[in-house]
Design an enzyme around this catalytic site. Structure first.
Site, PDB file in Angstrom:
ATOM      1  N   HIS A  24       9.181   6.011   2.218  1.00 13.42           N
ATOM      2  CA  HIS A  24       8.649   4.846   1.338  1.00 13.42           C
ATOM      3  C   HIS A  24       9.827   3.828   1.363  1.00 13.42           C
ATOM      4  O   HIS A  24      10.894   3.878   0.674  1.00 13.42           O
ATOM      5  CB  HIS A  24       8.476   5.179  -0.231  1.00 13.42           C
ATOM      6  CG  HIS A  24       7.951   4.129  -1.042  1.00 13.42           C
ATOM      7  ND1 HIS A  24       6.804   4.166  -1.680  1.00 13.42           N
ATOM      8  CD2 HIS A  24       8.667   2.799  -1.198  1.00 13.42           C
ATOM      9  CE1 HIS A  24       6.865   2.681  -2.422  1.00 13.42           C
ATOM     10  NE2 HIS A  24       7.877   2.242  -2.012  1.00 13.42           N
ATOM     11  N   HIS A  53       1.592   3.505  -6.417  1.00 10.60           N
ATOM     12  CA  HIS A  53       2.345   2.791  -7.455  1.00 10.60           C
ATOM     13  C   HIS A  53       1.925   3.205  -8.887  1.00 10.60           C
ATOM     14  O   HIS A  53       1.032   2.539  -9.109  1.00 10.60           O
ATOM     15  CB  HIS A  53       2.593   1.366  -7.178  1.00 10.60           C
ATOM     16  CG  HIS A  53       3.732   0.832  -7.781  1.00 10.60           C
ATOM     17  ND1 HIS A  53       5.021   0.379  -7.525  1.00 10.60           N
ATOM     18  CD2 HIS A  53       3.774   0.793  -9.557  1.00 10.60           C
ATOM     19  CE1 HIS A  53       5.666  -0.015  -8.486  1.00 10.60           C
ATOM     20  NE2 HIS A  53       5.026   0.092  -9.745  1.00 10.60           N
TER      21      HIS A  53
HETATM   22  O1  DOR Z   1      11.215  -2.692  -7.326  1.00  8.21           O
HETATM   23  C1  DOR Z   1      10.264  -2.986  -6.382  1.00  8.21           C
HETATM   24  N1  DOR Z   1      10.392  -3.844  -5.364  1.00  8.21           N
HETATM   25  N2  DOR Z   1       9.226  -2.083  -6.757  1.00  8.21           N
HETATM   26  C2  DOR Z   1       8.270  -2.309  -6.015  1.00  8.21           C
HETATM   27  O2  DOR Z   1       7.527  -1.440  -6.197  1.00  8.21           O
HETATM   28  C3  DOR Z   1       8.080  -3.196  -5.025  1.00  8.21           C
HETATM   29  C4  DOR Z   1       9.402  -3.665  -4.423  1.00  8.21           C
HETATM   30  C5  DOR Z   1       9.323  -4.808  -3.824  1.00  8.21           C
HETATM   31  O3  DOR Z   1       8.573  -5.048  -2.657  1.00  8.21           O
HETATM   32  O4  DOR Z   1      10.230  -5.920  -3.906  1.00  8.21           O
HETATM   33 ZN    ZN Z   2       8.073   0.208  -2.914  1.00  6.80          ZN
END
Ligand code: DOR
Ligand code: ZN
Length: 345
Positions: free
Chosen positions: A14, A137
């Site tokens: 991920h 998510h």
């Molecule tokens: O902290 C995060 N940043 N969580 C996410 O689900 C997306 C990600 C991002 O794309 O910056």
């Molecule tokens: Zn992510």
């Protein structure tokens, strides 16, 4: 004491590469340590079709340094109007490895996410039939739910019923942050697994809020209280094939993090393996590292394990306070700290 560890080359199940110049500068960090990565589709506009994913994959491949072997595994951003036919075709053609649910407005670039997961059930039925992995998510977005409770609320109001409705659908509960998520995954069948980030193994919410606001420790889902961190460490190092590595590396420039409204996301790619291995070492679980980093993910995704290996040695590694992408400053995870392991390649 083990001072050197050689394991099959890991994969990152991920992460976020972004696009354009930022992507070209961050891909080499991941390709240096990992053979493959599940690439999140939350671009603007999001990667919603086979054609968009194939083009994005080509752009990523062009950013892989000469002589390095790295395979991006693409995901489809599910929306209220996903075309199940296109998704199935993309998976059959090997473009899509998984599809991703972002509840609308849960996080960065998720405005086009699904407004009702239950409306997506026809698409999920097709995914179950075609054996396409679903990445989730797992946070509700209701304004009246406390941000620290949003993962648990998601389990109770959506995930439990989704998993019951599609008993054969392979589901990855992404970047889990709570003991509730660990318990849920452990109690579910073998088709339910979870990724765990390095930051959620290292920090609890104090790291974000004590001694002033610490924007570089802010990501979504947010880190929770200490008891949850300990549950995550037990899950990651305990040897269960249901838990595997997913950094959620999410690059944002320093200026975007250190702002009145700082972006969520931690740039974990540059020292990812050193970070995880430090945790396994602290837990006395070096033996369990290869499973978490290199074996459980491929088994769940029904992909072969990597043939080549990587080696890490016990040695002080200073993480720079700051790196550069597109000529701008970016703060890596552990920036300014010293880790006890070094990646040798
Ligand atoms: O902290 C995060 N940043 N969580 C996410 O689900 C997306 C990600 C991002 O794309 O910056
Ligand atoms: Zn992510």
């Amino acid at each position: 004491m083990t001072d050197r560890l050689t394991i099959r080359r890991p994969d990152d199940w991920h992460l976020h590469f972004r696009d354009g110049a930022v992507m070209r500068d961050v891909v080499p960090y991941t390709a240096r340590q990992f053979a493959r990565a599940i690439v999140m589709p939350n671009l603007t506009p999001p990667v919603t079709t086979t054609a968009l994913a194939a083009a994005y994959r080509d752009r990523i491949m062009a950013a892989v340094p000469e002589g390095v072997r790295f395979t991006p595994l693409m995901t489809c951003y599910l929306t209220d109007s996903t075309d199940a036919e296109d998704l199935a075709r993309g998976a059959a053609e090997g473009v899509f490895t998984a599809a991703k649910i972002y509840p609308a407005n849960a996080t960065t670039n998720s405005a086009a996410g699904v407004t009702s997961i239950e409306n997506l059930y026809p698409v999920l039925a097709r995914m179950e039939a075609e054996d396409i992995v679903l990445c989730i998510h797992g946070e509700v977005t209701d304004h009246d739910i406390d941000v620290f409770d949003r993962e648990k609320a998601f389990i109770d109001s959506h995930l439990r019923s989704l998993v019951a409705a599609f008993p054969k659908l392979r589901v990855v509960f992404e970047h889990i942050t709570t003991s509730d998520a660990v318990d849920f995954v452990n109690a579910a069948g073998p088709h339910v697994a979870a990724t765990i980030t390095p930051q959620h193994l290292h920090i609890n919410r104090n790291a974000m809020l004590v001694g002033g606001i610490q924007p570089h420790n802010y990501c979504l889902p947010v880190a929770k209280r200490e008891s949850h961190r300990l549950a995550l460490r037990a899950a990651a190092t305990g040897g269960s094939p249901k838990f595997f590595l997913g950094t959620d590396s999410a690059p944002h420039l320093r200026s975007a993090k250190e702002s009145a409204c700082g972006c969520a996301g931690i740039f974990g790619a540059p020292y990812a393996l050193e970070s995880y291995l430090t945790v396994f070492d602290e837990e006395g679980a070096l033996d369990a590292f290869e499973g978490f980093a290199s074996l459980h993910g491929p088994a769940f995704y029904k992909l072969p394990v990597n043939e080549d290996t990587v080696t890490l040695e016990r040695a002080q590694t200073s993480v720079p306070r700051c790196l550069h992408v597109t000529g701008e400053e970016i703060v890596p995870w552990h920036g300014g700290q010293t880790l006890g392991w070094r990646f040798l390649g």
